[in-house]
Design a protein around this motif. Structure first.
Motif, PDB file in Angstrom:
ATOM      1  N   HIS A 280       0.927  -1.010   0.068  1.00  0.00           N
ATOM      2  CA  HIS A 280      -0.098  -0.016  -0.107  1.00  0.00           C
ATOM      3  C   HIS A 280       0.970   1.335  -0.062  1.00  0.00           C
ATOM      4  CE1 HIS A 280      -2.495   2.966   2.239  1.00  0.00           C
ATOM      5  NE2 HIS A 280      -3.321   2.744   1.517  1.00  0.00           N
TER       6      HIS A 280
ATOM      7  N   GLU B  94      -2.486  -0.587  -3.718  1.00  0.00           N
ATOM      8  CA  GLU B  94      -3.335   0.336  -3.584  1.00  0.00           C
ATOM      9  C   GLU B  94      -2.846   1.634  -3.316  1.00  0.00           C
ATOM     10  OE1 GLU B  94      -6.602   0.341  -5.014  1.00  0.00           O
ATOM     11  OE2 GLU B  94      -6.361  -1.806  -5.455  1.00  0.00           O
TER      12      GLU B  94
ATOM     13  N   THR C  66       1.214  -0.636   4.541  1.00  0.00           N
ATOM     14  CA  THR C  66       1.608   0.707   4.131  1.00  0.00           C
ATOM     15  C   THR C  66       3.366   0.444   3.932  1.00  0.00           C
ATOM     16  OG1 THR C  66      -0.002   1.699   4.720  1.00  0.00           O
ATOM     17  CG2 THR C  66       1.706   2.886   3.740  1.00  0.00           C
TER      18      THR C  66
END
Length: 387
Positions: free
Chosen positions: A100, A125, A145
């Motif tokens: 992410h 994403e 992330t």
């Protein structure tokens, strides 16, 4: 060797050949030869550091990279064919399926397309925050992330993000902090000082400064650049030796040029702020800029990009462009020649109206890349076009 920026930019050169040339020659060769089988084996196994093939390294690309590394205060780097190949390769090398990204919403149109159209193919994403929503960054960080990405000043609205603040967030959450430093150049700001792990440039812009060649470069920590180098070595987005040679020469005058660009840009911004046809002007070193204090803290100069809004929307914007006489109508920036661009119909034209407005690209927004002409001539042209 002097640590001063200008001296390093000029004196950081490849070793002289047997011909004792003063200026670095062009190394237009696809490959390099070896003395014997053992040297060849040792070189390919990386026991010996040397040039093997120009897709990997070349004396010209190495000189260019070494100069940028010194300017940015980085450990090492790699040069690419374009700025976008530098951005894509850096992300592709460091991300895995399912990772992410957290990014500022105000990014270059092609970078936005990479985040929304191409990275999702690999289940990667991106979560966006707006320039005035830095306090939301931590809430967007997930367990998966991996990268925190920004550009500052932003393209094309010339907003400023607080490098030190975002660098602290990245460090706290153990994220790779990547900064697109293209608008500022390493002469104006060095994001690594504020915690950036990687810094990316489209060398096509102010680094070349004369609208001649394409190029990109990523510099930063050895560990991360190693991953990027291996990806690039195998996928082939390398910078050409000729472009590297041109860019390396260009860097010798970067400080001089950027000083003059910024001096002209400030005068243009001040003129526009007083023009009754203009409703808004954004330039980092104008006191009216919403992030003026942050800009002064992290930037040496305001750069060469001025964004302004003409009263009357699309029609007024189009009319203004059609009346321009001296300045160039082009999508490039950072040239010796002043360039006027209408982002909503060109560089960011493929974005939806909603996406454009979200990052401050209104119908009447005009981006001026202020050049090195006499500033009176630049202002006179803008003035007559605004009448």
């Amino acid at each position: 060797m002097s640590k001063h920026f200008e001296t390093s930019a000029i004196r950081n050169q490849t070793e002289r050949s047997q011909f004792s040339e003063h200026s670095t020659p062009l190394y237009l060769t696809s490959s390099f030869v070896f003395d014997d089988a053992e040297e060849m084996r040792a070189s390919f196994s990386e026991e010996k550091q040397r040039n093997l093939y120009s897709r990997f390294t070349n004396p010209n690309t190495s000189e260019f990279v070494d100069k940028v590394v010194a300017m940015e205060g980085a450990e090492t780097g790699y040069a690419f064919a374009t700025g976008m190949s530098a951005i894509f390769s850096s992300f592709a090398a460091l991300l895995n399926a399912g990772d992410h990204v957290v990014s500022c919403r105000s990014v270059f149109g092609s970078t936005h397309s990479m985040f929304t159209k191409y990275l999702p193919k690999w289940n990667i994403e991106t979560s966006y925050f707006k320039v005035d929503e830095v306090d939301l960054v931590e809430s967007l960080i997930q367990e998966n992330t991996k990268i925190l990405y920004i550009e500052t000043p932003t393209n094309p609205a010339v907003d400023i993000l607080d490098l030190a603040l975002i660098g602290q967030i990245a460090k706290k959450h153990n994220l790779i902090f990547i900064v697109d430093n293209c608008f500022a150049t390493p002469y104006v700001q060095q994001p690594i000082k504020f915690g950036a792990d990687l810094v990316i440039h489209s060398a096509t812009k102010l680094m070349d400064g004369q609208g001649r060649v394409l190029g990109g470069v990523t510099v930063g920590s050895k560990d991360l650049i190693r991953e990027i180098y291996l990806f690039a070595r195998n996928t082939g987005p390398a910078m050409s030796p000729f472009n590297a040679w041109v860019l390396s020469k260009s860097l010798e005058t970067l400080a001089l040029r950027v000083e003059k660009h910024a001096e002209n840009a400030l005068k243009v911004a001040q003129f526009l702020e007083e023009n009754e046809q203009v409703s808004l002007v954004k330039y980092p070193f104008l006191k009216s800029h919403p992030q003026y204090e942050i800009a002064k803290k992290q930037m040496k100069l305001g750069g060469n990009i001025v964004a302004f809004e003409i009263k009357g929307g699309v029609e007024a914007g189009r009319n203004f462009l059609n009346k321009i006489k001296m300045c160039s109508l082009s999508a490039n920036l950072g040239d010796t020649r002043t360039i006027v661009t209408h982002p909503s119909s060109t560089t960011h034209g493929r974005l939806s109206e909603e996406d454009r407005l979200e990052v401050g690209i209104t119908d009447g927004l005009v981006r001026v890349s202020v050049g090195l002409e006499n500033v009176k001539d630049i202002i006179d042209d803008l003035k007559q076009a605004l009448q």
